[in-house]
Design an enzyme around this catalytic site. Structure first.
Site, PDB file in Angstrom:
ATOM      1  N   ASP A 165       0.683  -1.225   0.014  1.00 14.69           N
ATOM      2  CA  ASP A 165      -0.235   0.168  -0.082  1.00 14.69           C
ATOM      3  C   ASP A 165       0.707   1.320  -0.144  1.00 14.69           C
ATOM      4  O   ASP A 165       0.126   2.108  -0.687  1.00 14.69           O
ATOM      5  CB  ASP A 165      -0.651  -0.440   1.205  1.00 14.69           C
ATOM      6  CG  ASP A 165      -1.929   1.293   1.212  1.00 14.69           C
ATOM      7  OD1 ASP A 165      -2.738   1.794   0.078  1.00 14.69           O
ATOM      8  OD2 ASP A 165      -2.133   1.990   2.093  1.00 14.69           O
ATOM      9  N   ASP A 168       4.416   1.138   4.173  1.00 11.82           N
ATOM     10  CA  ASP A 168       4.877  -0.147   4.679  1.00 11.82           C
ATOM     11  C   ASP A 168       4.374  -1.500   3.798  1.00 11.82           C
ATOM     12  O   ASP A 168       4.308  -1.555   2.703  1.00 11.82           O
ATOM     13  CB  ASP A 168       3.968  -0.052   5.622  1.00 11.82           C
ATOM     14  CG  ASP A 168       2.516   0.218   5.563  1.00 11.82           C
ATOM     15  OD1 ASP A 168       1.793   0.100   4.201  1.00 11.82           O
ATOM     16  OD2 ASP A 168       1.231   0.349   6.056  1.00 11.82           O
ATOM     17  N   TYR A 316      -8.319   2.557   8.895  1.00 12.05           N
ATOM     18  CA  TYR A 316      -6.978   3.664   8.438  1.00 12.05           C
ATOM     19  C   TYR A 316      -7.596   4.210   7.141  1.00 12.05           C
ATOM     20  O   TYR A 316      -7.663   5.345   6.488  1.00 12.05           O
ATOM     21  CB  TYR A 316      -6.031   2.909   7.925  1.00 12.05           C
ATOM     22  CG  TYR A 316      -4.838   2.687   8.956  1.00 12.05           C
ATOM     23  CD1 TYR A 316      -4.736   3.564   9.929  1.00 12.05           C
ATOM     24  CD2 TYR A 316      -4.535   1.396   9.058  1.00 12.05           C
ATOM     25  CE1 TYR A 316      -3.219   3.452  10.657  1.00 12.05           C
ATOM     26  CE2 TYR A 316      -4.121   0.850  10.596  1.00 12.05           C
ATOM     27  CZ  TYR A 316      -3.370   1.775  11.055  1.00 12.05           C
ATOM     28  OH  TYR A 316      -2.505   1.715  11.876  1.00 12.05           O
ATOM     29  N   GLU A 523       4.858  10.949   2.904  1.00 18.48           N
ATOM     30  CA  GLU A 523       4.246   9.653   2.552  1.00 18.48           C
ATOM     31  C   GLU A 523       4.455   9.036   1.035  1.00 18.48           C
ATOM     32  O   GLU A 523       4.051  10.377   0.521  1.00 18.48           O
ATOM     33  CB  GLU A 523       3.057   9.753   3.547  1.00 18.48           C
ATOM     34  CG  GLU A 523       2.601   8.175   3.161  1.00 18.48           C
ATOM     35  CD  GLU A 523       2.699   6.964   4.389  1.00 18.48           C
ATOM     36  OE1 GLU A 523       3.142   6.499   4.299  1.00 18.48           O
ATOM     37  OE2 GLU A 523       2.361   8.101   5.451  1.00 18.48           O
TER      38      GLU A 523
END
Length: 567
Positions: A165, A168, A316, A523
């Site tokens: 994703d 991670d 999430y 990110e």
């Protein structure tokens, strides 16, 4: 609005890292942080108690005052000796090359300010770096290898493959499916851009990699696995996916635990992949459509929110509604099959779920803008055209923009939001809606990301590109050296270059910090690149069309001159 993603796959163990390494910074409390290690003490406030001499910092930095200034590191600083030097990355074995930051001239196209073809090539490399499972023999990312080969369903089903994703190693079907739909939409619309860049086959490979995984996860007509991996376990690990050594449970939806949003988005993705593979592999397109039909029927018959069945979604990627996914899936099935009943159902969902309103964003959790534009393209009906026009007019003319011109929805994934809006408004322009305005708006958004803001936000492209994307595997040193939380905390560029990744981006004042731990700026995720890549393809398509028109005009002028001379 709940942010689309405010989770760091690194955060919770930072205190332990700081203690172990003697670093002068410990993270204060932020949303969706990883759990602190069990031995960490807490103060009366509930936040981790800070040892004497350690200074807390916030992951969300304030814009500096004018007298402070910010000295952002150039991409050439602290460059590891293993980074490629010189020429641009090449298609072929390995992960290519790059000059580490002096790419302004290299990344400028012959006919324009930015080389869109190079951006497409780099973005596809990012997706290859995110692959899970057994990698193909022509894998181009030299620091990646086979991983998570033993991912299994609850009855032992093979769930290997797909994409990780973000930074991670959880495989999350909802966002992966939306990513695939956007990539396939761009490929279907702007295939000439990929052909011109020499990337058509690789782009098709990218969406097929996801589609293969979705079909593997669709183990029966009314049963779909939507997540592999446990966030609470995964987020305690910082290292390489090839070295994962943890339990990886799989979570699914079924008639007793429905997920119309997840099943609907996956149906849309497979239908869109069928559109782009129809010419090259009709049998594969038929296979995608078989699964897409079943998934849409499952989503429509057994209604419910997937995050009530898959608890990681609630934490999430909670879904706000499923009406947009039902409409989206039916519309894509109509585009892929031409069967009128799918269009009738899409229009029925549009009315039932009140999707006429003007949204302010377009992303994995709110697809109304995309639904409106797609229906405008498919039907030409004023209702949908007016809705699409209202969204893009608002985005281009009235939505909040940063001082340097980025359309601003929210901090988490700021560039993703802007790129998605740019892409969907390019699609609106293709439908004959305010073409000049929307194309200029989209161009300005993408150019902001490529360098007009004073830096590039795409790893490996242009000048001053991000060197510390928040990404575990790329932060690891060359093997066989160990990779750990020490590499997360190391204040230096990532040793492995995550070519093509679009980072989360700046705040509302255009402030950005290229520091790995600042995940709200750095990110990287699958969906961040999807609308961006497709918008870049759209801009390259416009370049090609303009060049073709200019060549035709020149040919006609030459022919006219020849006729005049002959007289």
């Amino acid at each position: 609005m709940t942010p689309p993603r405010l989770r760091s796959p690194a955060f919770g163990a930072v205190l332990l890292v700081a203690l172990a390494l003697g670093l002068g910074a410990v993270v204060a409390r932020v949303p969706e942080a990883r759990e602190a290690p069990a031995e960490t003490t807490t103060g009366t406030s509930g936040a981790p108690a800070l040892p004497p001499g350690l200074e807390a910092f916030s992951l969300i930095r304030e814009d500096p005052s004018p007298d402070q200034g910010v000295a952002e590191p150039r991409s050439t600083e602290k460059r590891p000796p293993s980074w490629p030097q010189g020429a641009a990355a090449r298609d072929g074995p390995g992960d290519g090359g790059g000059d580490g930051g002096h790419g302004g001239d290299r990344n400028a196209s012959a006919g324009g300010r930015y080389d869109y073809g190079e951006v497409l090539r780099l973005s596809l490399l990012f997706y290859e770096a995110q692959r899970s499972g057994r990698l193909p023999a022509d894998n181009r990312v030299s620091w990646r290898g086979d991983s998570a080969l033993d991912d299994r369903g609850q009855r032992g089903e093979d769930l290997s493959g797909g994409y990780y994703d973000a930074s991670d190693f959880v495989k999350f079907g909802f966002t992966m499916a939306f990513t695939t739909t956007l990539l396939a939409w761009g490929l279907a619309s702007y295939g000439d851009a990929y052909h011109a860049a020499g990337q058509r086959r690789l782009a098709e490979d990218a969406v097929r990699w996801a589609a293969d995984y979705f079909m593997r996860c669709h183990v029966s007509p009314d049963e779909l696995y939507g997540q592999v991996g446990d966030f609470s376990l995964d987020h305690r690990y910082w290292g390489r996916p090839e070295e994962l050594n943890m339990t990886r449970p799989a979570y699914k939806i079924d008639p007793e635990h429905p997920g119309s949003d997840l099943a609907g988005e996956t149906a849309a993705a497979l239908a869109a992949v069928a559109v782009v593979t129809r010419a090259s592999d009709p049998g594969y397109a038929d296979k995608c459509l078989e699964h897409a039909r079943q998934l849409y029927a499952f989503a429509n018959k057994h209604r419910g929110f997937y995050h009530e069945a898959i608890k990681g979604g609630a934490q999430y990627y909670e879904s706000a509604d499923y009406g947009d996914e039902l409409c989206w899936a039916a519309a894509w099935l109509y585009r892929a099959t031409g069967e009128r009943h799918y269009l009738d159902e899409a229009e029925g969902h549009y009315s039932q779920f009140l999707l006429r309103y003007r949204p302010v964003e377009f992303f994995y959790n709110r697809k109304v803008a995309g639904v409106q534009v797609l229906l405008a393209q498919l039907t030409g009906q004023p209702e949908y055209r007016d809705a699409a026009r209202a969204f893009c007019d608002h985005s281009a003319l009235r939505q909040k923009h940063t001082p340097k011109g980025l359309v601003y929805v929210e901090k988490a994934g700021a560039l993703c939001h802007a790129a998605n809006i740019a892409f969907v408004c390019l699609q609106a322009a293709d439908a004959g809606l305010n073409a000049d305005l929307y194309r200029d708006f989209a161009r300005r958004q993408i150019h902001y990301m490529l360098g007009d803001a004073g830096r590039s936000f795409v790893v490996g492209f242009g000048d001053r590109w991000p060197t510390q994307p928040h990404h575990a595997a790329s932060s690891c040193p060359d093997r066989p050296r160990n990779c750990s939380w020490a590499d997360f905390a190391r204040p230096a560029p990532n040793p492995q270059v995550l070519y093509g990744a679009l980072v989360s981006g700046p705040d509302e004042n255009d402030f950005y910090e290229d520091v790995r731990r600042e995940y709200v700026y750095n990110e990287v995720t699958l969906d961040y690149n999807a609308g961006f890549q497709s918008a870049v393809a759209g801009l390259r398509h416009l370049e090609l069309a303009s060049s073709s028109a200019a060549a035709a005009t020149a040919t006609a002028s030459t022919a006219m001159s020849s006729r005049m001379t002959a007289r």
